[in-house]
Design a protein around this motif. Structure first.
Motif, PDB file in Angstrom:
ATOM      1  N   LEU A 171      87.000  79.551 -33.847  1.00 19.12           N
ATOM      2  CA  LEU A 171      86.852  80.853 -33.192  1.00 19.12           C
ATOM      3  C   LEU A 171      85.471  81.019 -32.573  1.00 19.12           C
ATOM      4  O   LEU A 171      85.306  81.600 -31.497  1.00 19.12           O
ATOM      5  N   THR A 172      84.457  80.515 -33.276  1.00 20.34           N
ATOM      6  CA  THR A 172      83.091  80.606 -32.733  1.00 20.34           C
ATOM      7  C   THR A 172      82.965  79.839 -31.419  1.00 20.34           C
ATOM      8  O   THR A 172      82.339  80.299 -30.451  1.00 20.34           O
ATOM      9  N   VAL A 173      83.559  78.628 -31.369  1.00 17.88           N
ATOM     10  CA  VAL A 173      83.512  77.832 -30.127  1.00 17.88           C
ATOM     11  C   VAL A 173      84.202  78.581 -28.990  1.00 17.88           C
ATOM     12  O   VAL A 173      83.702  78.648 -27.850  1.00 17.88           O
ATOM     13  N   LEU A 174      85.388  79.147 -29.299  1.00 15.29           N
ATOM     14  CA  LEU A 174      86.086  79.905 -28.260  1.00 15.29           C
ATOM     15  C   LEU A 174      85.262  81.098 -27.792  1.00 15.29           C
ATOM     16  O   LEU A 174      85.231  81.436 -26.598  1.00 15.29           O
ATOM     17  N   TRP A 175      84.614  81.724 -28.751  1.00 15.52           N
ATOM     18  CA  TRP A 175      83.759  82.872 -28.385  1.00 15.52           C
ATOM     19  C   TRP A 175      82.621  82.446 -27.465  1.00 15.52           C
ATOM     20  O   TRP A 175      82.295  83.119 -26.486  1.00 15.52           O
ATOM     21  N   VAL A 176      82.010  81.291 -27.764  1.00 14.80           N
ATOM     22  CA  VAL A 176      80.922  80.793 -26.915  1.00 14.80           C
ATOM     23  C   VAL A 176      81.426  80.521 -25.501  1.00 14.80           C
ATOM     24  O   VAL A 176      80.774  80.847 -24.498  1.00 14.80           O
ATOM     25  N   LEU A 177      82.632  79.902 -25.393  1.00 13.30           N
ATOM     26  CA  LEU A 177      83.181  79.625 -24.060  1.00 13.30           C
ATOM     27  C   LEU A 177      83.445  80.918 -23.293  1.00 13.30           C
ATOM     28  O   LEU A 177      83.174  81.016 -22.094  1.00 13.30           O
ATOM     29  N   TRP A 178      83.982  81.906 -24.000  1.00 13.91           N
ATOM     30  CA  TRP A 178      84.252  83.185 -23.335  1.00 13.91           C
ATOM     31  C   TRP A 178      82.964  83.848 -22.858  1.00 13.91           C
ATOM     32  O   TRP A 178      82.869  84.372 -21.764  1.00 13.91           O
ATOM     33  N   GLU A 179      81.957  83.816 -23.756  1.00  9.37           N
ATOM     34  CA  GLU A 179      80.678  84.412 -23.372  1.00  9.37           C
ATOM     35  C   GLU A 179      80.037  83.657 -22.203  1.00  9.37           C
ATOM     36  O   GLU A 179      79.345  84.239 -21.362  1.00  9.37           O
ATOM     37  N   SER A 180      80.267  82.329 -22.111  1.00 12.37           N
ATOM     38  CA  SER A 180      79.747  81.552 -20.992  1.00 12.37           C
ATOM     39  C   SER A 180      80.338  82.048 -19.677  1.00 12.37           C
ATOM     40  O   SER A 180      79.635  82.182 -18.673  1.00 12.37           O
ATOM     41  N   GLU A 181      81.657  82.310 -19.705  1.00 15.08           N
ATOM     42  CA  GLU A 181      82.291  82.807 -18.482  1.00 15.08           C
ATOM     43  C   GLU A 181      81.777  84.198 -18.130  1.00 15.08           C
ATOM     44  O   GLU A 181      81.564  84.525 -16.953  1.00 15.08           O
ATOM     45  N   GLU A 182      81.558  85.036 -19.167  1.00 17.69           N
ATOM     46  CA  GLU A 182      80.995  86.357 -18.914  1.00 17.69           C
ATOM     47  C   GLU A 182      79.601  86.254 -18.293  1.00 17.69           C
ATOM     48  O   GLU A 182      79.248  86.973 -17.356  1.00 17.69           O
ATOM     49  N   GLU A 183      78.797  85.350 -18.833  1.00 10.68           N
ATOM     50  CA  GLU A 183      77.443  85.161 -18.309  1.00 10.68           C
ATOM     51  C   GLU A 183      77.487  84.656 -16.865  1.00 10.68           C
ATOM     52  O   GLU A 183      76.698  85.061 -16.013  1.00 10.68           O
ATOM     53  N   ARG A 184      78.448  83.736 -16.599  1.00 16.05           N
ATOM     54  CA  ARG A 184      78.563  83.221 -15.234  1.00 16.05           C
ATOM     55  C   ARG A 184      78.945  84.336 -14.259  1.00 16.05           C
ATOM     56  O   ARG A 184      78.445  84.408 -13.136  1.00 16.05           O
ATOM     57  N   SER A 185      79.842  85.233 -14.695  1.00 18.68           N
ATOM     58  CA  SER A 185      80.231  86.363 -13.846  1.00 18.68           C
ATOM     59  C   SER A 185      79.030  87.266 -13.570  1.00 18.68           C
ATOM     60  O   SER A 185      78.827  87.736 -12.455  1.00 18.68           O
ATOM     61  N   ARG A 186      78.232  87.486 -14.614  1.00 15.71           N
ATOM     62  CA  ARG A 186      77.046  88.327 -14.417  1.00 15.71           C
ATOM     63  C   ARG A 186      76.057  87.674 -13.450  1.00 15.71           C
ATOM     64  O   ARG A 186      75.469  88.332 -12.590  1.00 15.71           O
ATOM     65  N   GLN A 187      75.880  86.364 -13.610  1.00 13.92           N
ATOM     66  CA  GLN A 187      74.964  85.662 -12.705  1.00 13.92           C
ATOM     67  C   GLN A 187      75.494  85.689 -11.266  1.00 13.92           C
ATOM     68  O   GLN A 187      74.722  85.757 -10.316  1.00 13.92           O
ATOM     69  N   GLN A 188      76.836  85.624 -11.128  1.00 12.54           N
ATOM     70  CA  GLN A 188      77.420  85.715  -9.786  1.00 12.54           C
ATOM     71  C   GLN A 188      77.056  87.057  -9.141  1.00 12.54           C
ATOM     72  O   GLN A 188      76.706  87.127  -7.959  1.00 12.54           O
ATOM     73  N   GLN A 189      77.147  88.143  -9.938  1.00  7.62           N
ATOM     74  CA  GLN A 189      76.777  89.454  -9.413  1.00  7.62           C
ATOM     75  C   GLN A 189      75.291  89.491  -9.045  1.00  7.62           C
ATOM     76  O   GLN A 189      74.896  90.075  -8.037  1.00  7.62           O
ATOM     77  N   GLU A 190      74.480  88.864  -9.878  1.00  6.27           N
ATOM     78  CA  GLU A 190      73.040  88.868  -9.611  1.00  6.27           C
ATOM     79  C   GLU A 190      72.721  88.090  -8.334  1.00  6.27           C
ATOM     80  O   GLU A 190      71.899  88.507  -7.526  1.00  6.27           O
ATOM     81  N   VAL A 191      73.395  86.926  -8.157  1.00  9.42           N
ATOM     82  CA  VAL A 191      73.184  86.138  -6.932  1.00  9.42           C
ATOM     83  C   VAL A 191      73.608  86.941  -5.706  1.00  9.42           C
ATOM     84  O   VAL A 191      72.926  86.948  -4.673  1.00  9.42           O
ATOM     85  N   GLN A 192      74.742  87.639  -5.816  1.00  8.16           N
ATOM     86  CA  GLN A 192      75.201  88.454  -4.691  1.00  8.16           C
ATOM     87  C   GLN A 192      74.192  89.564  -4.391  1.00  8.16           C
ATOM     88  O   GLN A 192      73.936  89.887  -3.221  1.00  8.16           O
ATOM     89  N   HIS A 193      73.610  90.127  -5.442  1.00  7.22           N
ATOM     90  CA  HIS A 193      72.604  91.175  -5.242  1.00  7.22           C
ATOM     91  C   HIS A 193      71.371  90.627  -4.528  1.00  7.22           C
ATOM     92  O   HIS A 193      70.813  91.262  -3.627  1.00  7.22           O
ATOM     93  N   VAL A 194      70.946  89.416  -4.918  1.00  8.47           N
ATOM     94  CA  VAL A 194      69.791  88.802  -4.251  1.00  8.47           C
ATOM     95  C   VAL A 194      70.113  88.525  -2.784  1.00  8.47           C
ATOM     96  O   VAL A 194      69.272  88.707  -1.898  1.00  8.47           O
ATOM     97  N   ALA A 195      71.361  88.067  -2.504  1.00  5.35           N
ATOM     98  CA  ALA A 195      71.757  87.835  -1.111  1.00  5.35           C
ATOM     99  C   ALA A 195      71.655  89.126  -0.303  1.00  5.35           C
ATOM    100  O   ALA A 195      71.222  89.113   0.855  1.00  5.35           O
ATOM    101  N   MET A 196      72.024  90.252  -0.929  1.00  7.60           N
ATOM    102  CA  MET A 196      71.903  91.537  -0.235  1.00  7.60           C
ATOM    103  C   MET A 196      70.446  91.899   0.004  1.00  7.60           C
ATOM    104  O   MET A 196      70.095  92.461   1.047  1.00  7.60           O
ATOM    105  N   LEU A 197      69.568  91.575  -0.944  1.00 11.04           N
ATOM    106  CA  LEU A 197      68.140  91.855  -0.761  1.00 11.04           C
ATOM    107  C   LEU A 197      67.573  91.048   0.397  1.00 11.04           C
ATOM    108  O   LEU A 197      66.830  91.565   1.241  1.00 11.04           O
TER     109      LEU A 197
END
Length: 781
Positions: free
Chosen positions: A28-54
């Motif tokens: 379960l811990t491994v699955l949780w880490v994978l899920w959190e990785s995808e969440e982090e990637r989504s957040r970074q995608q939003q951050e990259v898009q924000h920088v592109a707007m800047l």
């Protein structure tokens, strides 16, 4: 429960069973880490898009700034008139103060360069007809932004920003363009995420690189894919360009991997040895992890101010503190970026230099959180820094401060062009005015260069009343604000110079206009006087010639009759020429007024044709009228309408060989048909919205000598002759058709010529609003 187990073999068995139970927990811990990785990637995608707007916002503001300057230049009289000498002088004066522009120029609609701030290459003309931005302005009449190109004049990689130049009648007269230096524009993009290895670029609509964070990347080449990177992309405002930002994908999972390595394995070991401590450890470990996961999820959804609970001093607490620090860093950077964008907007909101100076120092004090900020500008002639604006120190104290370049803290910043920080200036020998530092509590010092390109134009100074150490990220953040302040100062200075130039040019134009109006008035008065002096003896000559023809002095021989007829013909021609010249001058001077009266158009056309019946019979011409049935009475100036018809019919009779035909046609057409012009007007003016929907069309057709295509518009220029040789076969001074155009336009219409070529006849078309005289004397349309 464990505490009540007294038998150690039972304790060992319990520990083994608990360890076996930990296996699914690890999964379960491994699955949780994978899920959190995808969440982090989504957040970074939003951050990259924000920088592109800047990045897009910064580039868009730069483009908008250049377009605003072009809009101001396009309204200058010298530019609107296409005055090559004055326009090039203006451009060359502006270029040294605009290092981001390689050239400013003016181009005609046919692509010919009318004026250029950079000298044109000798030996061959430069044509920009094939440039896409020019075609776009010709098609739409709006400001345009081009893509990557190598300048034909400068030979450097640029993009073109263009703005239409309209004449007094809001028609496109020329196109004003500015060549934006791509190398300079790349340096002007201020990076607001120091320390993060992001890649950014700006590409045109064809995907060619215009700006790039890595100077070694060749401009004008396709950007291509960004393998191994999270990509963000958006449109640059006001252009067809795209801002592209890439972040390495490993950054998206680095924090989760670090948490897994620092927390997952120790947590597994702790749970595997749970037989020693039992369910109490399991419970007290799982609860913080749940709180940590919940905080990460909330942060991933973009919630601000998320607090991660930290309990104890173990590995879970360390992970929580690491996440808390990361969140605080992110929130701080978001606040800094928001503050920087807000500061840039406020500083750039005015083009007045004094207002800009005050906005800079007040906003700098706010975002830096310091009590005292001073702005010094470079006096290049005296090689000193002079105080211009500040907060926290009374202006009367620092107003006369002068710091030589190279001396004291600020003088060194102006010399090196690099930031300089001192946590405590007390007792520092470099300080030029130590009494100010002691009296007003200017203990710490941070000086930032205010630069335009590589040129330092000032120094922005931050002071606090206690020692302060500035971190590198703080200096980078405030330096970004100083760069924005430099752009605002340069814009305000350039705007001030343009305003002064515009005022001077406007004064000169007014003086010249007054002189021209006076000269035109004198010309009209002179022509009126000369017309009177010429027409009086001409009328006497024509009167006595009529008396001789009638036999008042006795019968005349056939030869005498012929001579008297020649006198009458020449006199009438001279009288008509004098009348046309005076009429043309009066219309140009605005002294001719329309006297609208009901006119029976059919009767007027027949009356004009009767006046040319003798000439037509002498040349055996067939002269006729073809009028639509039911033509109503129209409101027009009868005398001027008769002059229009007489000049057009007279030209047709004069230029039609013996045995030809001359036909006058009249009909009504709708406004939708108004777009049909002849070869003389390939892009007709659109009708004014107030123009009546019905139009009156009068066409004079002949089978005469025809008109070459290149002369269809020139014949309406005063005194122009298609055949200007000394042996030309047809007489005339070239004022009849110009007078026709002036009188037609005075009625709100237009006139053009059509011809299939030399020897194939001609057709002159007049269209004007159909104003119908109502029975009650009113006007209907």
């Amino acid at each position: 429960m464990v505490m009540h187990l007294r038998n150690w073999p039972l304790r060992v068995c319990f520990a083994v069973l608990l360890g076996a139970a930990f296996v699914p927990l690890i999964a379960l811990t491994v699955l949780w880490v994978l899920w959190e990785s995808e969440e982090e990637r989504s957040r970074q995608q939003q951050e990259v898009q924000h920088v592109a707007m800047l990045v897009a916002s910064q580039v868009g503001e730069s483009v908008a700034g250049v377009q605003e300057r072009l809009a101001v230049l396009a309204r200058l009289p010298a530019v609107r008139a296409g005055n090559r000498e004055e326009a090039e002088t203006l451009f060359r004066e502006l270029l040294p103060s605009a290092p981001h522009l390689q050239n400013i120029g003016l181009v005609a609609p046919d692509g010919t360069v009318l004026a250029s701030g950079v000298p044109l290459p000798s030996g061959r003309p430069v044509s920009l007809r094939d440039r896409e931005w020019l075609q776009r302005i010709l098609r739409w009449g709006e400001a345009a932004v081009g893509g990557f190109q190598m300048g034909r004049i400068t030979g450097n990689p640029t993009v073109i920003l263009a703005h239409p130049v309209l004449d007094g009648q809001d028609r496109l007269a020329a196109v004003l363009f500015a060549a934006l230096d791509l190398a300079y524009a790349s340096q002007a993009v201020t990076w607001v995420y120091p320390g993060i290895p992001l890649l950014w670029a700006v590409v045109d609509e064809q995907g060619l690189v215009l700006l790039h964070s890595q100077p070694e990347v060749a401009r004008g080449k396709p950007l291509g894919p960004l393998p191994g990177m999270i990509r963000g992309e958006t449109i640059v405002p006001g252009t067809r360009w795209h801002s592209v930002v890439g972040m390495p994908e490993e950054l998206a999972t680095a924090r989760v991997r670090q948490a897994f390595l620092r927390t997952g394995l120790p947590a597994g070991l702790v749970l595997f040895l749970a037989a020693v401590v039992g369910f109490w450890i399991a419970y007290n470990t799982w609860r913080p992890l749940q709180a940590l996961a919940d905080a990460v999820r909330r942060s991933g959804r973009g919630e601000a101010g998320v607090s991660i609970p930290v309990e104890g001093a173990g590995e879970v607490a360390q992970v929580a503190r690491a996440f808390q620090e990361a969140l605080e860093t992110r929130d701080r950077r978001y606040r800094e970026v928001a503050a920087l964008l807000d500061a840039a907007r406020i500083v750039a909101s005015s083009l007045d230099l004094e207002q800009t100076l005050q906005a800079i120092v007040h906003k700098a004090a706010s975002i830096a959180g310091v009590p005292a900020v001073r702005l010094f500008l470079v006096d290049e002639q005296a090689q000193v820094l002079r105080w211009r604006a500040g907060v926290g120190v009374p202006p009367e104290v620092v107003r006369d401060l002068v710091i030589p370049i190279g001396e004291s803290f600020s003088g060194q910043v102006a010399t090196t062009g690099k930031p300089l920080a001192a946590s405590d200036t007390r007792g520092d020998p470099r300080l030029r005015y130590p009494q100010h530092a002691m009296q007003y509590g200017l203990i710490s010092y941070l000086g930032l260069p205010v630069k335009v390109g590589d040129r330092v134009i000032g120094v922005l100074v931050f002071n606090t009343d206690a020692p302060r150490v500035y971190r590198e990220e703080e200096i980078a953040f405030l330096s970004a604000f100083a760069d924005q302040a430099a752009i605002a100062l340069e814009n305000a200075r350039l705007y001030g110079e343009i305003e002064r130039h515009a005022e001077a040019l406007e004064t000169r134009v007014k003086e010249r206009t007054a002189a021209l109006e006076e000269a035109l008035r004198v010309k009209v008065e002179f022509l009126a006087m000369m017309s009177h002096e010429l027409r009086t003896p001409l009328n006497f000559i024509l009167g006595f010639a009529d008396l001789l023809t009638l036999g008042a002095a006795g019968p005349l021989t056939p030869k005498q009759v012929h001579y008297v007829d020649r006198i009458r013909t020449g006199g009438r021609r001279l009288l008509s020429l004098v009348t046309d010249i005076l009429g043309l001058a009066q219309v140009e001077a605005g002294s001719s007024r329309l006297h609208l009266r009901p006119v029976r158009l059919g009767a007027l056309i027949q009356e004009v044709l009767e006046g040319f019946r003798v000439q037509a019979d002498q040349k055996r011409l067939s002269v006729s009228a073809a009028l639509d049935t039911g033509l109503p009475e129209v409101l027009a100036d009868r005398g001027k309408l008769a002059r229009i018809l007489a000049n057009l019919v007279g030209n047709a009779v004069k230029f039609t060989p013996e045995g030809g035909t001359v036909t006058v046609r009249a009909r009504t057409v709708t406004a939708e048909e108004h777009g049909g012009g002849g070869a003389a007007e390939r892009s007709p003016r659109p009708l004014d919205p107030s123009t009546p929907r019905q139009l009156l069309e009068i066409a004079v057709e002949d089978t005469g000598i025809g008109i070459p295509a290149e002369d269809l518009e020139r014949i309406f220029v005063p005194f122009y002759q298609v055949d200007s040789s000394g042996s030309r076969a047809y007489g005339g001074a070239g004022v009849g058709l110009p007078l026709v155009r002036q009188l037609v336009e005075a009625h709100g219409g237009r006139v053009w010529a059509e011809s299939a070529g030399t020897g194939r006849g001609a057709r002159f078309v007049v269209r004007m609003p159909l104003r119908i005289a109502a029975d009650d004397g009113g006007l209907t349309a």
